[in-house]
Design a protein around this motif. Structure first.
Motif, PDB file in Angstrom:
ATOM      1  N   TYR A  96       0.817  -1.292  -0.266  1.00 25.99           N
ATOM      2  CA  TYR A  96       0.242  -0.116  -0.320  1.00 25.99           C
ATOM      3  C   TYR A  96       0.948   1.118  -0.537  1.00 25.99           C
ATOM      4  CZ  TYR A  96      -3.349   3.684   2.222  1.00 25.99           C
ATOM      5  OH  TYR A  96      -3.914   4.293   1.860  1.00 25.99           O
ATOM      6  N   ILE A  97       0.764   2.344  -0.860  1.00 18.00           N
ATOM      7  CA  ILE A  97       1.467   3.342  -1.314  1.00 18.00           C
ATOM      8  C   ILE A  97       0.735   4.663  -1.441  1.00 18.00           C
ATOM      9  CG2 ILE A  97       2.935   4.364  -2.405  1.00 18.00           C
ATOM     10  CD1 ILE A  97       4.431   1.345  -3.122  1.00 18.00           C
ATOM     11  N   LYS A  98       1.164   5.429  -0.727  1.00 22.52           N
ATOM     12  CA  LYS A  98       0.283   6.673  -0.483  1.00 22.52           C
ATOM     13  C   LYS A  98       1.206   7.758  -1.138  1.00 22.52           C
ATOM     14  CE  LYS A  98      -3.796   9.414  -0.034  1.00 22.52           C
ATOM     15  NZ  LYS A  98      -5.010   9.262  -0.838  1.00 22.52           N
ATOM     16  N   THR A  99       1.120   8.612  -1.898  1.00 18.32           N
ATOM     17  CA  THR A  99       1.929   9.665  -2.210  1.00 18.32           C
ATOM     18  C   THR A  99       1.359  10.985  -1.829  1.00 18.32           C
ATOM     19  OG1 THR A  99       1.419   9.600  -4.510  1.00 18.32           O
ATOM     20  CG2 THR A  99       3.166   8.470  -3.714  1.00 18.32           C
ATOM     21  N   SER A 100       2.060  11.986  -1.587  1.00 18.79           N
ATOM     22  CA  SER A 100       1.369  13.415  -1.610  1.00 18.79           C
ATOM     23  C   SER A 100       0.521  13.248  -0.606  1.00 18.79           C
ATOM     24  CB  SER A 100       1.189  13.879  -3.079  1.00 18.79           C
ATOM     25  OG  SER A 100       2.376  14.232  -4.082  1.00 18.79           O
ATOM     26  N   MET A 114       7.220   7.383   6.014  1.00 13.75           N
ATOM     27  CA  MET A 114       6.743   6.744   7.220  1.00 13.75           C
ATOM     28  C   MET A 114       6.043   5.362   6.010  1.00 13.75           C
ATOM     29  SD  MET A 114       3.330   7.254   9.671  1.00 13.75           S
ATOM     30  CE  MET A 114       4.694   7.956  10.733  1.00 13.75           C
ATOM     31  N   TYR A 115       7.110   4.634   7.034  1.00 17.07           N
ATOM     32  CA  TYR A 115       6.666   3.251   6.516  1.00 17.07           C
ATOM     33  C   TYR A 115       6.086   2.358   7.579  1.00 17.07           C
ATOM     34  CZ  TYR A 115      10.757   3.319   2.374  1.00 17.07           C
ATOM     35  OH  TYR A 115      11.221   3.489   1.715  1.00 17.07           O
ATOM     36  N   LEU A 116       4.981   2.173   6.991  1.00 16.48           N
ATOM     37  CA  LEU A 116       4.700   1.190   8.683  1.00 16.48           C
ATOM     38  C   LEU A 116       4.328  -0.594   8.567  1.00 16.48           C
ATOM     39  CD1 LEU A 116       2.707   3.476   7.192  1.00 16.48           C
ATOM     40  CD2 LEU A 116       1.226   3.000   9.446  1.00 16.48           C
ATOM     41  N   LEU A 117       4.850  -1.596   8.914  1.00 15.78           N
ATOM     42  CA  LEU A 117       5.482  -2.195   8.673  1.00 15.78           C
ATOM     43  C   LEU A 117       5.146  -3.241   9.689  1.00 15.78           C
ATOM     44  CD1 LEU A 117       9.416  -1.407   8.021  1.00 15.78           C
ATOM     45  CD2 LEU A 117       7.821  -1.492   6.535  1.00 15.78           C
ATOM     46  N   ASN A 118       4.382  -4.780   9.015  1.00 16.52           N
ATOM     47  CA  ASN A 118       4.432  -5.831  10.055  1.00 16.52           C
ATOM     48  C   ASN A 118       6.040  -7.048  10.203  1.00 16.52           C
ATOM     49  OD1 ASN A 118       3.476  -8.603  11.686  1.00 16.52           O
ATOM     50  ND2 ASN A 118       2.378  -8.755  10.517  1.00 16.52           N
ATOM     51  N   THR A 119       7.089  -6.608  10.622  1.00 15.65           N
ATOM     52  CA  THR A 119       8.151  -6.925  10.882  1.00 15.65           C
ATOM     53  C   THR A 119       8.304  -9.010  10.254  1.00 15.65           C
ATOM     54  OG1 THR A 119       8.158  -6.674  13.153  1.00 15.65           O
ATOM     55  CG2 THR A 119       8.987  -5.492  11.992  1.00 15.65           C
ATOM     56  N   ASP A 120       6.357  -9.082  10.736  1.00 19.56           N
ATOM     57  CA  ASP A 120       6.876 -10.854  11.713  1.00 19.56           C
ATOM     58  C   ASP A 120       6.503 -11.697   9.836  1.00 19.56           C
ATOM     59  OD1 ASP A 120       6.764 -10.686  13.674  1.00 19.56           O
ATOM     60  OD2 ASP A 120       4.577 -10.669  13.689  1.00 19.56           O
ATOM     61  N   ASP A 121       6.543 -10.421   8.554  1.00 19.67           N
ATOM     62  CA  ASP A 121       6.710 -11.001   7.337  1.00 19.67           C
ATOM     63  C   ASP A 121       8.086 -10.897   6.725  1.00 19.67           C
ATOM     64  OD1 ASP A 121       4.255 -11.097   7.243  1.00 19.67           O
ATOM     65  OD2 ASP A 121       3.545  -9.308   7.002  1.00 19.67           O
ATOM     66  N   PHE A 122       8.766 -10.443   7.831  1.00 21.09           N
ATOM     67  CA  PHE A 122      10.446  -9.781   6.955  1.00 21.09           C
ATOM     68  C   PHE A 122      11.424 -11.118   7.812  1.00 21.09           C
ATOM     69  CE2 PHE A 122       9.129  -5.750   6.190  1.00 21.09           C
ATOM     70  CZ  PHE A 122       9.347  -5.394   5.114  1.00 21.09           C
ATOM     71  N   CYS A 123      12.748 -11.919   7.279  1.00 22.42           N
ATOM     72  CA  CYS A 123      13.351 -12.051   7.530  1.00 22.42           C
ATOM     73  C   CYS A 123      14.586 -12.265   7.014  1.00 22.42           C
ATOM     74  CB  CYS A 123      13.133 -14.149   7.146  1.00 22.42           C
ATOM     75  SG  CYS A 123      14.393 -15.170   8.533  1.00 22.42           S
ATOM     76  N   GLY A 176       1.258  -6.465   2.904  1.00 18.58           N
ATOM     77  CA  GLY A 176       1.048  -6.633   4.221  1.00 18.58           C
ATOM     78  C   GLY A 176       1.540  -5.595   4.860  1.00 18.58           C
ATOM     79  N   GLN A 177       2.498  -4.579   4.214  1.00 21.26           N
ATOM     80  CA  GLN A 177       2.831  -3.645   4.312  1.00 21.26           C
ATOM     81  C   GLN A 177       2.671  -1.905   3.439  1.00 21.26           C
ATOM     82  OE1 GLN A 177       5.137  -5.415   6.090  1.00 21.26           O
ATOM     83  NE2 GLN A 177       4.492  -7.189   5.461  1.00 21.26           N
ATOM     84  N   ALA A 178       2.366  -0.592   4.247  1.00 18.81           N
ATOM     85  CA  ALA A 178       2.449   0.350   3.793  1.00 18.81           C
ATOM     86  C   ALA A 178       3.507   1.400   3.571  1.00 18.81           C
ATOM     87  CB  ALA A 178       1.122   0.557   4.314  1.00 18.81           C
ATOM     88  N   MET A 179       3.741   2.654   2.884  1.00 19.18           N
ATOM     89  CA  MET A 179       4.598   3.673   2.888  1.00 19.18           C
ATOM     90  C   MET A 179       3.352   4.620   2.184  1.00 19.18           C
ATOM     91  SD  MET A 179       7.930   4.400   0.749  1.00 19.18           S
ATOM     92  CE  MET A 179       6.458   4.604  -1.560  1.00 19.18           C
ATOM     93  N   LEU A 180       3.847   5.996   3.540  1.00 19.71           N
ATOM     94  CA  LEU A 180       3.554   7.097   3.563  1.00 19.71           C
ATOM     95  C   LEU A 180       4.237   8.007   2.815  1.00 19.71           C
ATOM     96  CD1 LEU A 180       0.766   7.556   6.203  1.00 19.71           C
ATOM     97  CD2 LEU A 180       0.087   6.605   4.350  1.00 19.71           C
ATOM     98  N   SER A 181       3.978   8.819   1.412  1.00 18.62           N
ATOM     99  CA  SER A 181       5.213   9.806   0.889  1.00 18.62           C
ATOM    100  C   SER A 181       4.279  11.181   1.204  1.00 18.62           C
ATOM    101  CB  SER A 181       5.981   8.768  -0.047  1.00 18.62           C
ATOM    102  OG  SER A 181       5.554   9.173  -0.633  1.00 18.62           O
ATOM    103  N   GLY A 182       5.859  12.330   0.785  1.00 21.87           N
ATOM    104  CA  GLY A 182       5.214  13.751   0.701  1.00 21.87           C
ATOM    105  C   GLY A 182       4.459  13.856   1.750  1.00 21.87           C
TER     106      GLY A 182
END
Length: 387
Positions: A242-246, A324-333, A377-383
């Protein structure tokens, strides 16, 4: 009496464990929150099965009707090459001999070298977590003699050794230059050596020998086009976060919308938020304006940070501005062939003499890459407007 043998033993038995712990837990709060494993490593590659969607063998029926047809889980195989991460120290023969009858002096010498190695490795490892694997630090805006003005200096620091790339090709005349100084106000760096022949506007600065060889960081995961782990995003939409810009002025609505979207569409629960320093200040300003208490949390590795609805919010120097990154770190390895190790010769020694020079070197190595099994399952808000 201090000898090269005793120094070698000290590096292997005393310093290695401490260095590994510092690099794995104290180098970066995001890294400390990510699981590290030797599983799914096959030869020089990481091959990880990623499940997406739901099991299709579910349905309703009549009392005497047929049962639902079986339709198991959906799987795709992620494939990525293990990245080779190195850190090298150098000790002169003169320094060793000067302290051979003074154990305390030699210990201080090794401590200084280890602290420098940890600091440099932590800087570069933390930077890679937010990169796209290309190793590009910045893009050249202009050149004057041995000084280069860049589009940003977030990823550079004095002492780094860098190369320049022009449309994917190395600029030979400007290879292996060391950064002597960084002017963060004018975004200008001064480098060693003579004039930077062949370097022009649009060229890319990267860490020496690292072009397209770094970790698959957040910059590679948060894209909408191209491939990821060998799969094409155009035919695997669940690879797109999920990416939301501006976004503009930060608001709790924007943050909560992203969190709700991830839980609604991917069943993902955000447990870690990382942002730039300016975004963190903007969030604190929002809390203050709304008369809301700023809660403080303690994370793994001894980090203390603010939180949003129980989710830690960490500012990182390498996070892109206004992001800003909104993460579920359980999905990372972080999949690794092994933890940090010293590169040993056939004789088992860590410290080796450089051919033709009165110096000894030791190299720390790790073969690993970062995988996110659920990018959607991850998101980023930018701008975001920074404070």
């Amino acid at each position: 009496m201090v000898t090269m043998t005793s120094a070698d033993n000290a590096l292997k038995s005393v310093y290695l464990g401490v260095i590994s712990d510092q690099l794995n837990t104290a180098a970066n709060p995001l890294l400390a929150a990510i699981r590290q494993s030797a599983a799914d490593v096959w030869g020089k590659e990481v091959r990880r099965l990623a499940r997406y969607g739901v099991n299709g063998g579910v349905g309703a029926g009549t009392e005497e009707g047929e049962l639902p047809a079986a339709a198991g889980n959906n799987y795709e195989q992620f494939v990525t090459t293990l990245k080779n991460l190195y850190g090298t120290i150098e000790i002169s023969d003169k320094a060793v001999r000067a302290s051979e009858n003074n154990v305390g002096a030699f210990v201080n010498l090794l401590n200084a070298e280890m602290e420098g190695l940890v600091r440099s490795s932590s800087f570069n490892f933390g930077r890679m977590l937010f990169g796209d694997g290309s190793g590009v630090l910045a893009t050249v805006a202009s050149v004057s003699g041995t000084s280069v003005t860049l589009d940003g200096v977030k990823n550079v620091v004095e002492g780094m050794v860098v190369d320049f790339m022009d449309e994917g090709e190395a600029v030979a005349a400007a290879a292996g230059r060391r950064i002597l100084s960084v002017d963060r106000d004018t975004k200008t760096v001064t480098l060693s050596g003579g004039a930077l022949t062949g370097v022009a506007e649009g060229c890319e600065m990267c860490v020496q020998g690292s072009y397209n060889l770094e970790l698959t960081g957040l910059g590679a995961i948060f894209k909408t086009q191209g491939s990821l782990y060998g799969l094409d995003r155009s035919t695997h939409k669940w690879l797109i976060p999920y990416i939301k810009t501006s976004v503009g002025k930060i608001s709790e609505t924007a943050i909560q919308t992203a969190i709700d979207r991830l839980e609604e569409t991917a069943g993902s629960r955000v447990n870690f938020i990382v942002c730039s320093w300016g975004v963190k200040r903007a969030l604190q300003e929002l809390f203050s304006t709304n008369k809301r208490n700023t809660d403080v949390m303690e994370l793994a590795g001894g980090y203390r940070t603010i939180s949003y609805n129980g989710i830690p919010v960490v500012a990182d120097r390498f996070c892109p501005d206004g992001t800003m990154y909104l993460l579920n770190t359980d999905d990372f390895c972080l999949h690794q062939l092994c933890d940090w190790k010293w590169l040993e010769g056939d004789d088992g020694r860590v410290l080796k003499q450089v051919a033709g020079k009165p110096v000894y070197t030791a190299t720390l190595v790790k073969y690993a890459d970062l995988i996110c099994t659920r990018p959607c399952g991850q998101a980023m808000l930018s701008g975001i407007t920074e404070a």
